[in-house]
Design an enzyme around this catalytic site. Structure first.
Site, PDB file in Angstrom:
ATOM      1  N   ASP A  78     -37.883   5.990  -5.094  1.00 56.95           N
ATOM      2  CA  ASP A  78     -38.503   5.472  -3.788  1.00 56.95           C
ATOM      3  C   ASP A  78     -38.341   6.411  -2.694  1.00 56.95           C
ATOM      4  O   ASP A  78     -37.025   7.223  -2.704  1.00 56.95           O
ATOM      5  CB  ASP A  78     -38.151   4.263  -3.572  1.00 56.95           C
ATOM      6  CG  ASP A  78     -38.600   3.593  -2.170  1.00 56.95           C
ATOM      7  OD1 ASP A  78     -39.623   3.565  -1.841  1.00 56.95           O
ATOM      8  OD2 ASP A  78     -37.430   3.439  -1.451  1.00 56.95           O
ATOM      9  N   ASP A 108     -38.477   6.191   1.377  1.00 57.02           N
ATOM     10  CA  ASP A 108     -37.772   5.586   2.679  1.00 57.02           C
ATOM     11  C   ASP A 108     -36.725   4.317   2.129  1.00 57.02           C
ATOM     12  O   ASP A 108     -37.234   3.468   1.669  1.00 57.02           O
ATOM     13  CB  ASP A 108     -38.820   4.800   3.767  1.00 57.02           C
ATOM     14  CG  ASP A 108     -39.767   6.059   3.858  1.00 57.02           C
ATOM     15  OD1 ASP A 108     -39.209   6.954   4.648  1.00 57.02           O
ATOM     16  OD2 ASP A 108     -40.881   5.796   3.903  1.00 57.02           O
TER      17      ASP A 108
END
Length: 204
Positions: free
Chosen positions: A19, A21
């Site tokens: 992932d 952010d």
């Protein structure tokens, strides 16, 4: 198929899905500005650990700012280029970057819709597996919220959740239980690297 994608006979390689952010980068909402992109704690050392495995590193990121009209796709291209440089500076290579531009409450056509790529669904991971010849069953996903975990598990991956305070809802579910929880990215990468190295030795 990626040459590094074959380690036990002709089996496709696993990858590490990441992932963006809150996992790789400090959690700044809707951030596509290279000047504001900063690695989260433990990321440079963790990326070096993962790079040493020789497996693909693939970012999978929801980017609803497109559907909400907060930025245009050109901004995402600049962000991706900068992220690749950040990986290189940390001693790693970013194999691919996949993003979901959709949001059901969006205002920008054609992105204002439901889709199969937006996490917690698994479309981005499945696309990456098709396009790069990856084994999802031999892959891991590292994320900072349970929607990441669910996406990984829907795809058939093992998952690590960063327990860094970014998950605030903790909605339960059978697919929202990670194999491991880690305090930061370096700890997560160390766990994944040890598992992958042990598996590689057992198939040598």
């Amino acid at each position: 198929m990626n040459p590094a994608a074959e380690d036990a006979g002709c089996e496709p390689a696993g990858a590490v899905f990441l992932d963006k952010d809150g996992t790789l980068l400090e959690d700044v909402p809707y951030n596509v500005d290279p000047a504001r992109m900063r690695f989260a704690p433990g990321v440079p050392s963790g990326l070096r650990r993962l790079a040493a495995l020789g497996v693909p590193l693939v970012v999978v990121s929801n980017q609803p700012g497109l559907a909400l009209g907060l930025f245009e796709e050109a901004a995402l291209q600049a962000m991706q280029s900068h992220l690749r440089r950040m990986f290189a500076d940390a001693g790693a290579a970013l194999t691919a970057f996949y993003y979901c531009p959709h949001h059901p409450d969006g205002t920008v056509a054609p992105f204002a819709c439901a889709c199969r790529c937006r996490k917690p669904d698994s479309g981005m991971l499945e696309r990456a597996a098709r396009e790069h010849g990856l084994s999802l069953a031999r892959s891991w996903l590292i994320g900072d919220i349970l929607d990441d975990v669910e996406a990984g598990r829907r795809a058939g991956c093992r998952t690590v959740l960063l327990d860094n305070g970014n998950e605030t809802q903790w909605r339960p579910g059978a697919l929202r239980v990670p194999q491991h929880m880690a305090a930061d990215f370096d700890e997560a990468a160390s766990y994944v690297a040890q598992w992958m190295a042990a598996r590689s030795r057992s198939h040598a």
